[in-house]
Design a protein around this motif. Structure first.
Motif, PDB file in Angstrom:
ATOM      1  N   ARG A  41       8.528   4.674  -1.325  1.00  0.00           N
ATOM      2  CA  ARG A  41       8.125   5.257   0.169  1.00  0.00           C
ATOM      3  C   ARG A  41       6.768   4.612   0.884  1.00  0.00           C
ATOM      4  O   ARG A  41       6.862   4.211   2.411  1.00  0.00           O
ATOM      5  CB  ARG A  41       7.176   6.236  -0.758  1.00  0.00           C
ATOM      6  N   ASP A  42       6.008   4.099   0.381  1.00  0.00           N
ATOM      7  CA  ASP A  42       4.427   3.183   0.821  1.00  0.00           C
ATOM      8  C   ASP A  42       5.309   1.349   0.631  1.00  0.00           C
ATOM      9  O   ASP A  42       4.325   0.283   1.564  1.00  0.00           O
ATOM     10  CB  ASP A  42       3.612   3.054   0.039  1.00  0.00           C
ATOM     11  N   ARG A  82      -0.943  -1.357   2.534  1.00  0.00           N
ATOM     12  CA  ARG A  82       0.051   0.254   2.625  1.00  0.00           C
ATOM     13  C   ARG A  82      -0.165   0.870   1.202  1.00  0.00           C
ATOM     14  O   ARG A  82       0.408   1.836   1.146  1.00  0.00           O
ATOM     15  CB  ARG A  82       0.958  -0.400   2.614  1.00  0.00           C
ATOM     16  N   GLN A  83      -1.716   0.820   0.732  1.00  0.00           N
ATOM     17  CA  GLN A  83      -2.650   1.454  -0.901  1.00  0.00           C
ATOM     18  C   GLN A  83      -3.648   1.589  -0.261  1.00  0.00           C
ATOM     19  O   GLN A  83      -3.782   1.720  -0.337  1.00  0.00           O
ATOM     20  CB  GLN A  83      -2.092   0.934  -1.425  1.00  0.00           C
ATOM     21  N   GLN A 116      -6.659   2.176   3.853  1.00  0.00           N
ATOM     22  CA  GLN A 116      -5.895   2.282   3.076  1.00  0.00           C
ATOM     23  C   GLN A 116      -6.081   0.095   3.221  1.00  0.00           C
ATOM     24  O   GLN A 116      -6.034  -0.050   4.499  1.00  0.00           O
ATOM     25  CB  GLN A 116      -4.029   2.416   3.570  1.00  0.00           C
ATOM     26  N   ASN A 119      -0.711  11.744   3.492  1.00  0.00           N
ATOM     27  CA  ASN A 119       0.425  10.489   2.902  1.00  0.00           C
ATOM     28  C   ASN A 119      -0.663   9.435   4.104  1.00  0.00           C
ATOM     29  O   ASN A 119      -0.856  10.066   5.348  1.00  0.00           O
ATOM     30  CB  ASN A 119       1.261   9.799   3.645  1.00  0.00           C
ATOM     31  N   LEU A 128      -0.727   6.547   5.179  1.00  0.00           N
ATOM     32  CA  LEU A 128      -0.033   5.686   6.269  1.00  0.00           C
ATOM     33  C   LEU A 128       0.121   6.117   7.282  1.00  0.00           C
ATOM     34  O   LEU A 128       0.604   5.316   8.446  1.00  0.00           O
ATOM     35  CB  LEU A 128       0.903   5.132   5.491  1.00  0.00           C
ATOM     36  N   ARG A 187       7.474   5.584  -5.289  1.00  0.00           N
ATOM     37  CA  ARG A 187       6.412   5.383  -4.614  1.00  0.00           C
ATOM     38  C   ARG A 187       6.426   4.046  -4.064  1.00  0.00           C
ATOM     39  O   ARG A 187       5.967   3.772  -2.707  1.00  0.00           O
ATOM     40  CB  ARG A 187       4.843   5.231  -5.608  1.00  0.00           C
ATOM     41  N   THR A 200      -2.926   1.768  11.635  1.00  0.00           N
ATOM     42  CA  THR A 200      -2.408   1.275  10.605  1.00  0.00           C
ATOM     43  C   THR A 200      -3.569   0.883  10.359  1.00  0.00           C
ATOM     44  O   THR A 200      -3.965  -0.285   9.531  1.00  0.00           O
ATOM     45  CB  THR A 200      -1.519   0.516   9.672  1.00  0.00           C
TER      46      THR A 200
END
Length: 558
Positions: free
Chosen positions: A185-186, A426-427, A423, A479, A481, A182, A418
């Protein structure tokens, strides 16, 4: 933004003549909050002022609930839990049994709760160490997995008007393989902000939270700080969860008659330090959120909420969103509809002091004709939750059950970029997986003896993963993001599209409390991930032993 905050604080200071005694909040710890939920279900009709959908809770209201429970406790476990809550909130009740028999070096642990405390008519202070030492083994990784956290927690009040809270912890960790996936990825460590590499496959990060709150009047308080929040009565929140890292905020709480009204203004970060390539100023974004809760009866609460995420040139705040009683969608349309506005509702209904039904509905986009058509329009972006808690299940004391279902359609929480998606650092700000999922959660809490809690969780999730073709990511809506402008299709979208994945996360934890807020955990986790793309299959077993002191468990349930 800062100018507006300074104005609000000036108003607070000038309103001092009307202020009442002000309390701080019980830090959000799911184990402790389970006890609070348990006694709210059993005795909440005697304390309807506790609106449970806005968390964390104030210490004074928790102390009042514990006093009610103390008069009604029938088992040794309930007596122990109630005494814990009374002792933990000792400066808001006279029913605690917190005096220490043997202080350390005369000044330390004069009570059972705090390493050091001071109390006078004008000032209270509580100082406690923070320690989290966890060691485990993951069948997908080489070497010991661990968490090493050391820190301090301080809280108190000044003149009975100001409350303050500070938590700071230094961390090094080596996470199990599925958490590392994870992070890769982020480009973000779950629950945390700035981070850096530690040795080969470890991470180093600082956790800091803190706030100052002040009573503007008998019914209105203002809070300024850096922390997490949680909206809802479920295990998950589809509105605002505690998954993302702490963020800077200004909050107004108004409670009068049967109403509770919360306004939350936050400054968020749209990228991470890693995604932006090292030390540089990260782009800012903002969120405004408010929720109105109504106690229809002593055991039924309904709430409506809305939030908007936005950004402006040079990091400016949109001043129109400071209006605490405006309809955000109207403002969002008036300024050009570039922002990400959402709205929703929730409810909580306690039945016969044994069962609680609860739920949430989140509308990111809603067009009735498209919903009725059933054609899977991409902007049918909605999420729903329904759940139940059963206290002293089947007549067995201190056996508590919870079941919950969450459904989130593809592309929910996504936006153009973004700085407007849902988010922070980035969460995700809601469900930790994101969207494009259907999830079933079952939780069993059993306390056979006062100091021992056994907890079992089963989380079964069906979700869709994105595909990577020739280096390009195909966005199937899971996702948050990714921008919804890269969606794969305008119609025919359904939950689980993309690489359909079935995941089962099992967690069995035994927690023993040796003394106040000093815990030992034995935990076993089994994760089975079965995807259409066999290369994404992963079966994980993870066993850990942890010593925790004044800090909750670190959970990675995504």
């Amino acid at each position: 933004m800062m100018r507006s905050i300074y104005c609000a604080l000036t108003i607070a200071l000038l309103s001092g003549f009307a202020a009442q005694a002000q309390d701080v909040y019980v830090p959000y710890n799911r184990d402790v909050y389970h006890w609070i939920d348990r006694y709210q279900i059993k005795y909440g009709d005697q304390l309807p002022a506790l609106h449970t959908a806005v968390r964390p809770f104030g210490r004074q209201q928790v102390a009042e609930l514990a006093e009610i429970s103390a008069r009604n406790a029938r088992t040794s476990a309930d007596e122990f839990n109630t005494q814990y809550l009374l002792n933990d909130n000792w400066n808001y009740t006279n029913q605690d049994n917190n005096q220490s028999d043997r202080p350390v070096l005369k000044y330390l642990y004069q009570n059972k709760t705090d390493l050091y405390h001071y109390e006078s008519n004008d000032f209270t202070l509580r100082v406690n160490p923070v320690l989290h030492l966890e060691f485990g083994h993951d069948n997908q990784s080489d070497g010991v997995r661990y968490v090493n956290t050391r820190g301090v927690q301080l809280e108190g009040s000044i003149d009975g008007r100001f409350g303050f809270y500070t938590f700071i912890g230094e961390n090094q960790a080596r996470f199990p393989s599925y958490v590392n996936d994870r992070i890769a990825r982020d480009e973000a460590v779950p629950h945390e902000g700035f981070w850096k590499r530690f040795k080969e496959d470890g991470y180093d990060f600082l956790t800091a939270r803190g706030y100052l709150n002040y009573a503007l009047s008998k019914h209105v308080e203002i809070q300024l700080g850096h922390d997490r929040h949680f909206i809802g009565d479920g295990y998950r929140s589809l509105a605002y969860s505690d998954y993302a890292p702490p963020a800077f905020f200004l909050k107004l709480n108004t409670q009068v008659w049967k109403l509770h009204y919360m306004n939350l203004f936050q400054e968020l970060i749209s990228e991470s330090n890693r995604s932006q390539g090292g030390d540089r100023l990260l782009p800012k974004k903002y969120m405004a959120l408010h929720r109105l809760g109504l106690n229809v009866t002593d055991n039924l609460n309904i709430g409506v909420f809305e939030q908007v995420v936005f950004a402006r040139e040079k990091g400016r705040f949109e001043l129109q969103y400071l209006n605490p009683i405006i309809f955000y969608r109207a403002i969002e349309q008036a300024v050009g509809s570039e922002d990400n506005a959402m709205l929703g509702a929730d409810f909580r209904w306690n039945i016969y002091n044994r069962v609680q039904l609860y739920g949430q509905l989140q509308l990111d986009e809603f067009k009735l004709n498209e919903v009725k058509s059933g054609n899977g329009w991409w902007a049918n972006k909605q999420a729903g939750q329904i759940g139940a808690k059963y206290i002293d299940a089947f007549g067995l004391s201190n056996l508590d059950l919870q079941g919950e279902m969450n459904i989130i359609r593809p592309y929910t929480y996504q936006h153009r970029n973004t700085v407007t998606n849902y988010q922070h650092y980035r969460q995700p700000l809601a469900h930790p997986i994101g969207a494009n999922l259907a999830e079933f959660i079952g939780i069993v809490h059993y306390q056979p003896i006062p100091r021992l809690m056994l907890t079992g969780k089963a989380i079964a999730t069906r979700f869709g993963q994105d595909m990577v073709v020739d280096g390009d990511t195909l966005n199937y809506g899971g996702n948050v993001l990714l921008p919804y402008t890269t969606r794969v299709s305008n119609y025919g979208n359904e939950i689980g599209q993309g690489i359909t994945t079935n995941q089962l996360h099992l967690d069995l934890t035994a927690t023993y409390q040796f003394r106040h807020n000093l815990f030992v955990d034995l935990k076993g986790i089994i994760r089975k991930t079965d995807a259409q793309d066999n290369t994404l299959d992963k079966n994980t077993t993870y066993a850990t032993f942890a010593l925790r002191w004044n800090i909750p468990q670190r959970l990675h349930e995504f």
